[in-house]
Each structure stands twice: as C-alpha cells, then as structure tokens.
Design a protein around this motif. Structure first.
Motif, PDB file in Angstrom:
ATOM      1  N   GLY A 119      81.969  11.358  89.054  1.00  0.00           N
ATOM      2  CA  GLY A 119      82.387  10.171  89.744  1.00  0.00           C
ATOM      3  C   GLY A 119      81.822   9.765  90.568  1.00  0.00           C
ATOM      4  N   PHE A 120      80.720   9.886  90.626  1.00  0.00           N
ATOM      5  CA  PHE A 120      79.929   8.908  92.327  1.00  0.00           C
ATOM      6  C   PHE A 120      79.332   7.723  91.392  1.00  0.00           C
ATOM      7  N   ALA A 121      79.242   7.817  89.776  1.00  0.00           N
ATOM      8  CA  ALA A 121      78.336   6.686  89.268  1.00  0.00           C
ATOM      9  C   ALA A 121      78.942   6.164  88.157  1.00  0.00           C
ATOM     10  N   LYS A 122      78.525   5.049  87.277  1.00  0.00           N
ATOM     11  CA  LYS A 122      79.384   5.157  86.452  1.00  0.00           C
ATOM     12  C   LYS A 122      78.647   5.676  84.818  1.00  0.00           C
ATOM     13  N   GLY A 123      78.844   5.785  83.981  1.00  0.00           N
ATOM     14  CA  GLY A 123      77.645   6.214  82.655  1.00  0.00           C
ATOM     15  C   GLY A 123      78.806   6.411  81.696  1.00  0.00           C
ATOM     16  N   ASP A 124      77.775   6.986  80.366  1.00  0.00           N
ATOM     17  CA  ASP A 124      78.319   7.265  79.582  1.00  0.00           C
ATOM     18  C   ASP A 124      77.919   8.945  79.514  1.00  0.00           C
ATOM     19  N   LYS A 125      79.793   9.909  80.032  1.00  0.00           N
ATOM     20  CA  LYS A 125      79.264  11.082  80.305  1.00  0.00           C
ATOM     21  C   LYS A 125      78.810  12.285  78.458  1.00  0.00           C
ATOM     22  N   GLU A 126      79.243  11.193  77.836  1.00  0.00           N
ATOM     23  CA  GLU A 126      78.850  12.392  76.729  1.00  0.00           C
ATOM     24  C   GLU A 126      77.495  12.214  76.030  1.00  0.00           C
ATOM     25  N   ALA A 141      65.287  18.185  86.327  1.00  0.00           N
ATOM     26  CA  ALA A 141      66.036  17.511  85.237  1.00  0.00           C
ATOM     27  C   ALA A 141      67.141  16.714  84.132  1.00  0.00           C
ATOM     28  N   VAL A 142      67.996  17.637  85.375  1.00  0.00           N
ATOM     29  CA  VAL A 142      68.985  17.406  84.726  1.00  0.00           C
ATOM     30  C   VAL A 142      70.020  16.764  85.941  1.00  0.00           C
ATOM     31  N   TYR A 143      69.713  16.274  86.520  1.00  0.00           N
ATOM     32  CA  TYR A 143      69.994  15.236  88.095  1.00  0.00           C
ATOM     33  C   TYR A 143      70.601  14.380  87.823  1.00  0.00           C
ATOM     34  N   PRO A 144      70.379  13.951  87.191  1.00  0.00           N
ATOM     35  CA  PRO A 144      70.314  11.875  87.011  1.00  0.00           C
ATOM     36  C   PRO A 144      72.104  12.453  86.457  1.00  0.00           C
ATOM     37  N   ILE A 145      72.494  13.221  85.330  1.00  0.00           N
ATOM     38  CA  ILE A 145      74.183  13.398  85.181  1.00  0.00           C
ATOM     39  C   ILE A 145      75.062  13.657  86.298  1.00  0.00           C
ATOM     40  N   TYR A 146      74.518  14.394  87.072  1.00  0.00           N
ATOM     41  CA  TYR A 146      75.459  15.138  88.185  1.00  0.00           C
ATOM     42  C   TYR A 146      76.186  13.866  88.670  1.00  0.00           C
ATOM     43  N   PRO A 147      75.784  12.827  89.312  1.00  0.00           N
ATOM     44  CA  PRO A 147      76.668  11.836  89.896  1.00  0.00           C
ATOM     45  C   PRO A 147      77.655  11.226  89.142  1.00  0.00           C
ATOM     46  N   VAL A 148      77.179  10.809  87.848  1.00  0.00           N
ATOM     47  CA  VAL A 148      78.105  10.892  86.395  1.00  0.00           C
ATOM     48  C   VAL A 148      79.110  11.620  85.964  1.00  0.00           C
ATOM     49  N   LEU A 149      78.721  13.123  86.073  1.00  0.00           N
ATOM     50  CA  LEU A 149      79.848  13.658  86.200  1.00  0.00           C
ATOM     51  C   LEU A 149      80.680  13.771  87.097  1.00  0.00           C
ATOM     52  N   LEU A 180      74.914  11.049  78.487  1.00  0.00           N
ATOM     53  CA  LEU A 180      73.925  11.953  79.046  1.00  0.00           C
ATOM     54  C   LEU A 180      73.867  13.499  78.643  1.00  0.00           C
ATOM     55  N   LYS A 181      75.063  13.970  78.298  1.00  0.00           N
ATOM     56  CA  LYS A 181      74.991  15.577  77.834  1.00  0.00           C
ATOM     57  C   LYS A 181      74.061  15.343  77.069  1.00  0.00           C
ATOM     58  N   LYS A 182      74.349  14.151  75.714  1.00  0.00           N
ATOM     59  CA  LYS A 182      73.232  14.694  75.068  1.00  0.00           C
ATOM     60  C   LYS A 182      71.916  14.394  74.819  1.00  0.00           C
ATOM     61  N   ASP A 183      71.868  13.605  75.607  1.00  0.00           N
ATOM     62  CA  ASP A 183      69.849  13.224  76.322  1.00  0.00           C
ATOM     63  C   ASP A 183      69.388  13.500  77.007  1.00  0.00           C
ATOM     64  N   ILE A 184      70.419  14.748  78.171  1.00  0.00           N
ATOM     65  CA  ILE A 184      69.582  15.250  79.100  1.00  0.00           C
ATOM     66  C   ILE A 184      70.620  16.354  78.652  1.00  0.00           C
ATOM     67  N   ALA A 185      71.335  17.031  79.493  1.00  0.00           N
ATOM     68  CA  ALA A 185      71.896  18.569  79.292  1.00  0.00           C
ATOM     69  C   ALA A 185      71.489  19.311  77.710  1.00  0.00           C
TER      70      ALA A 185
END
Length: 80
Positions: A64-71, A54-62, A73-78
């Motif tokens: 630094g392997f992918a672009k995205g809004d870390k905060e 469920a939380v895997y999609p956040i890892y590449p962003v956290l 993603l944390k709110k929506d996924i983590a």
C-alpha cells in the motif's frame, strides 16, 4: 550500519542479511564441508537474492505504499 537485520553475538552486533546468513551457516554446520559444498550453499543464497531483487517492485504496491495494479504485477513479476 544503523539498519535491520542485526544479529547480536556475545555483545557484538553483526549487520547485513548475507553476512548473518553465512555466520549462522558456519556456526551450525550448514556452510558446506568442502569448498564445492560451500560454493553450492552460496549459490542458493545468491539465487534467493536474485529472486528478491526480481520481485522487489511488487512490494510497495502490495503493502500500500505505491499505486499500481496488484493482480497485473503478480502476473508480470511474481508468477514468472
């Protein structure tokens, strides 16, 4: 299988996270004394795997392997 993790026991290699987990649980007495206890242990392992998937999609962003809004993603996924 050419990937990590690997557990080596008496010169033999065992791959795959959950196979290693089950082996160690049996080896050290955490696999359950009855079939029902063993099923409960498996349920906890399955829950951990469900969480990871469920939380895997956040890892590449956290990491630094992918672009995205870390905060976001944390709110929506983590957090949920």
């Amino acid at each position: 299988f050419g990937q990590l993790p690997v557990l080596e026991v008496d010169g033999e290699q065992l791959g795959q996270t959950y196979a290693i987990n089950r082996y160690l649980a049996q080896q050290f007495g955490f696999a359950g004394a009855t079939r029902l206890e063993a099923a409960r242990v498996d349920a906890v392992a399955d829950l951990q795997q469900d969480y990871y998937l469920a939380v895997y999609p956040i890892y590449p962003v956290l990491l630094g392997f992918a672009k995205g809004d870390k905060e976001q993603l944390k709110k929506d996924i983590a957090i949920p």
